[in-house]
Design a protein around this motif. Sequence first.
Motif, mmCIF file in Angstrom:
data_model
loop_
_atom_site.group_PDB
_atom_site.id
_atom_site.type_symbol
_atom_site.label_atom_id
_atom_site.label_comp_id
_atom_site.label_asym_id
_atom_site.label_seq_id
_atom_site.Cartn_x
_atom_site.Cartn_y
_atom_site.Cartn_z
ATOM 1 N N ALA A 66 39.743 41.446 28.625
ATOM 2 C CA ALA A 66 39.126 41.295 27.302
ATOM 3 C C ALA A 66 40.226 40.559 26.236
ATOM 4 C CB ALA A 66 39.129 42.816 26.587
ATOM 5 N N GLU A 67 41.591 40.695 26.648
ATOM 6 C CA GLU A 67 42.625 39.706 25.711
ATOM 7 C C GLU A 67 42.455 38.316 26.081
ATOM 8 O OE1 GLU A 67 46.334 41.339 26.715
ATOM 9 O OE2 GLU A 67 45.950 43.168 25.378
ATOM 10 N N ALA A 68 42.166 38.091 27.320
ATOM 11 C CA ALA A 68 41.991 36.494 27.635
ATOM 12 C C ALA A 68 40.896 35.999 27.174
ATOM 13 C CB ALA A 68 41.722 36.491 29.132
ATOM 14 N N ARG A 69 39.519 36.769 27.099
ATOM 15 C CA ARG A 69 38.454 36.316 26.070
ATOM 16 C C ARG A 69 38.885 35.889 24.544
ATOM 17 N NH1 ARG A 69 35.364 40.560 28.843
ATOM 18 N NH2 ARG A 69 33.788 39.561 30.538
ATOM 19 N N VAL A 117 43.603 26.738 30.225
ATOM 20 C CA VAL A 117 44.133 26.741 31.501
ATOM 21 C C VAL A 117 44.486 28.424 31.679
ATOM 22 C CG1 VAL A 117 45.790 26.400 32.793
ATOM 23 C CG2 VAL A 117 44.626 24.635 31.572
ATOM 24 N N LEU A 118 44.466 29.176 32.583
ATOM 25 C CA LEU A 118 44.890 30.282 32.822
ATOM 26 C C LEU A 118 45.902 30.282 33.890
ATOM 27 C CD1 LEU A 118 41.816 32.742 33.354
ATOM 28 C CD2 LEU A 118 43.149 32.280 31.349
ATOM 29 N N LYS A 119 47.188 30.938 33.896
ATOM 30 C CA LYS A 119 48.489 30.716 34.685
ATOM 31 C C LYS A 119 48.953 31.976 34.536
ATOM 32 C CE LYS A 119 51.283 27.479 33.103
ATOM 33 N NZ LYS A 119 51.833 26.337 32.831
ATOM 34 N N PRO A 120 49.755 32.410 35.760
ATOM 35 C CA PRO A 120 50.934 33.551 35.728
ATOM 36 C C PRO A 120 51.795 33.294 34.790
ATOM 37 C CG PRO A 120 50.114 33.081 38.029
ATOM 38 C CD PRO A 120 49.506 31.786 37.099
ATOM 39 N N ALA A 121 52.430 34.189 34.201
ATOM 40 C CA ALA A 121 53.311 34.006 33.373
ATOM 41 C C ALA A 121 54.819 33.486 33.975
ATOM 42 C CB ALA A 121 53.921 35.282 32.333
ATOM 43 N N ALA A 122 55.091 33.797 35.203
ATOM 44 C CA ALA A 122 56.474 33.244 35.721
ATOM 45 C C ALA A 122 56.315 32.976 37.193
ATOM 46 C CB ALA A 122 57.363 34.700 35.676
ATOM 47 N N HIS A 123 55.169 32.140 37.366
ATOM 48 C CA HIS A 123 55.083 31.763 38.977
ATOM 49 C C HIS A 123 55.521 30.427 38.802
ATOM 50 C CE1 HIS A 123 53.971 33.942 42.245
ATOM 51 N NE2 HIS A 123 52.832 34.194 42.047
ATOM 52 N N ALA A 124 55.537 29.562 39.972
ATOM 53 C CA ALA A 124 55.880 28.085 40.203
ATOM 54 C C ALA A 124 55.060 27.508 41.233
ATOM 55 C CB ALA A 124 57.373 28.031 40.887
ATOM 56 N N GLY A 125 55.070 26.175 41.400
ATOM 57 C CA GLY A 125 54.231 25.562 42.417
ATOM 58 C C GLY A 125 52.662 25.410 42.201
ATOM 59 N N SER A 126 52.210 25.678 40.728
ATOM 60 C CA SER A 126 51.047 25.572 40.347
ATOM 61 C C SER A 126 50.323 26.870 41.213
ATOM 62 C CB SER A 126 50.359 24.409 41.030
ATOM 63 O OG SER A 126 50.923 23.199 40.355
ATOM 64 N N VAL A 127 50.944 27.931 41.566
ATOM 65 C CA VAL A 127 50.229 29.072 42.101
ATOM 66 C C VAL A 127 49.606 29.766 41.105
ATOM 67 C CG1 VAL A 127 50.633 31.431 43.139
ATOM 68 C CG2 VAL A 127 52.103 29.204 43.836
ATOM 69 N N GLY A 128 48.038 30.008 41.230
ATOM 70 C CA GLY A 128 47.302 30.684 40.429
ATOM 71 C C GLY A 128 47.146 30.115 39.148
ATOM 72 N N VAL A 129 47.052 28.692 39.016
ATOM 73 C CA VAL A 129 46.770 28.099 38.004
ATOM 74 C C VAL A 129 45.228 27.602 38.069
ATOM 75 C CG1 VAL A 129 47.367 26.067 36.304
ATOM 76 C CG2 VAL A 129 49.014 27.417 37.453
ATOM 77 N N VAL A 130 44.735 27.753 36.930
ATOM 78 C CA VAL A 130 43.000 27.416 36.977
ATOM 79 C C VAL A 130 42.463 26.769 35.663
ATOM 80 C CG1 VAL A 130 42.241 29.622 37.018
ATOM 81 C CG2 VAL A 130 40.650 27.974 37.463
ATOM 82 N N ARG A 131 41.529 26.003 35.537
ATOM 83 C CA ARG A 131 41.340 25.389 34.363
ATOM 84 C C ARG A 131 39.883 26.136 34.269
ATOM 85 N NH1 ARG A 131 37.790 20.674 32.917
ATOM 86 N NH2 ARG A 131 38.198 20.071 30.802
ATOM 87 N N VAL A 132 39.513 26.738 32.843
ATOM 88 C CA VAL A 132 38.232 27.369 32.824
ATOM 89 C C VAL A 132 37.437 26.687 31.501
ATOM 90 C CG1 VAL A 132 37.150 29.533 31.925
ATOM 91 C CG2 VAL A 132 39.305 29.737 33.330
ATOM 92 N N THR A 133 36.452 26.007 31.648
ATOM 93 C CA THR A 133 35.485 25.232 30.917
ATOM 94 C C THR A 133 34.694 26.105 29.689
ATOM 95 O OG1 THR A 133 33.742 24.942 32.361
ATOM 96 C CG2 THR A 133 35.634 23.409 32.293
ATOM 97 N N GLU A 158 32.615 31.329 33.063
ATOM 98 C CA GLU A 158 33.576 31.001 34.130
ATOM 99 C C GLU A 158 34.991 31.999 34.211
ATOM 100 O OE1 GLU A 158 35.096 27.246 34.353
ATOM 101 O OE2 GLU A 158 33.035 26.200 34.295
ATOM 102 N N LEU A 159 35.059 32.616 32.831
ATOM 103 C CA LEU A 159 36.269 33.520 32.867
ATOM 104 C C LEU A 159 36.561 34.751 33.746
ATOM 105 C CD1 LEU A 159 38.784 33.530 30.921
ATOM 106 C CD2 LEU A 159 37.462 34.803 29.172
ATOM 107 N N PRO A 160 35.460 35.298 34.079
ATOM 108 C CA PRO A 160 35.909 36.661 34.835
ATOM 109 C C PRO A 160 36.260 36.308 36.314
ATOM 110 C CG PRO A 160 33.630 37.095 33.590
ATOM 111 C CD PRO A 160 34.199 35.475 33.328
ATOM 112 N N LYS A 161 35.606 35.572 36.935
ATOM 113 C CA LYS A 161 35.892 34.900 38.347
ATOM 114 C C LYS A 161 37.298 34.327 38.234
ATOM 115 C CE LYS A 161 34.522 32.213 42.126
ATOM 116 N NZ LYS A 161 33.450 31.075 42.664
ATOM 117 N N SER A 162 37.676 33.474 37.079
ATOM 118 C CA SER A 162 38.806 32.793 37.145
ATOM 119 C C SER A 162 40.055 34.114 36.870
ATOM 120 C CB SER A 162 38.899 31.886 36.240
ATOM 121 O OG SER A 162 38.045 30.541 36.308
ATOM 122 N N TRP A 163 39.711 34.877 36.047
ATOM 123 C CA TRP A 163 40.420 35.990 35.828
ATOM 124 C C TRP A 163 41.089 36.636 36.836
ATOM 125 C CZ3 TRP A 163 44.038 37.721 32.193
ATOM 126 C CH2 TRP A 163 44.401 38.949 32.431
#
Length: 417
Positions: free
Chosen positions: A135-138, A149-165, A169-174
């Motif tokens: 809900a906050e992401a929406r 772009v959704l991404k973890p707050a403290a990861h590296a190497g593009s882990v968990g990073v995804v573009r949402v148009t 698309e948001l629920p699945k990407s979340w």
Amino acid sequence: MSISPVLLVVGGCTEAVYRRDCLIQTAAHHPVALLTDQEPTWQRDFIVDHEVADLRDHQAVQAAAERLSRRRPISGVLTWDEYLIVQTARLAQSLGVPGNRDWAMRRCRNKAGAQEKFDELGVPSAASIPVLTLAEARRAAVGIGYPVVLKPAAHAGSVGVVRVTGPAELPKSWRYVAEAATSQGAEGTGVLVEEYLDGPEISVECVTESGRTTAVAVAHKDLTEQPWFEEIGHTVTADDPVLDEVAPLASQALAALGVTHGVSHVEMRLTESGPKIIEVNARLAGDMIPRLVQLATGIDLVAAAADLALGHSPQLKPSRSRSAAIRIFYPPTAGNLTQCRLDPAVARSPWIDRISWQAPIGEPVAPPPHTAIHASRVGFAIVTGRSPAQTRRCLDRIEDRLVITVAPLAPGERSAA
């Protein structure tokens, strides 16, 4: 008989393909001791001592370093591991050797905290909002405006990073990003909803000594097709005209986060309105980028990191003017790897610096994004040339003559996820 002081490397260098060079190059010039979370194997040939400890536990790390220091003087501490930069800073402070402050490293690790500082100090960067729920992401995505772009707050190497148009698309990407965010380390929590920056993505490789930063090279990134941001290649060229444009921003970002020491990997995008920061990584770049910098310019970032850890001024004068590039190879589909073969005639080409295979034959593999980053990689090639265009032609020739085959998984057999 006196015992030589050691440079203490924190982290086991378990990614042997990508960090093996770092340990070998450093050990060629300095006695190295290793602080690791498992007994060394191949590393034993390059170290003079080691201690094993839980690297997530500050007290355990301190106790292990104290045990080692009773055997050998420790004259410097460094890490090449993104997830250990805070521990390493705290250890350097307690040992009284050169290093960054731990609070500065926490800012670098926590992308939400870094963004707050960028906003406060007017550092051009991607707008982002930290969230903990869908809900906050929406709400954040509506506020920023799609695409995001959704991404973890403290990861590296593009882990968990995804573009949402868009909202659909948001629920699945979340679900994808929230799962990745559960293992991102202690310095950050939750997910960032971030402004999507359109334009070429680069990294700026920087050396900071006593608070003064020198940007030494730019690496131009090749990425998988969106919505994912998996890195599939990098190109570094001496005398890159982009360097003069982005160097001031890289220095500004490092200063804003309090980085005063060491080698850093600063990621940004070149937008129509100018370069903007994506994130700051206060450690040596991965994906063999230090090797590309050395091949293209002659500047040895691995040596620079060791020199700074020991309190010495690094050598940053270029001695070459070339282009160097890496391309990372992935399996075409999920399954058991059955073949990795490059035409021998191409493999003998003088412009190839290195061909490296990562996944053993018979091992389960799968393409990104639904695997751990290193489980998805089959190998890589590094080439050199007079220009980026020439290195790209060389890499294309390798890929044209490269055969990677995968057999389907048997019923019930696990993939590399």
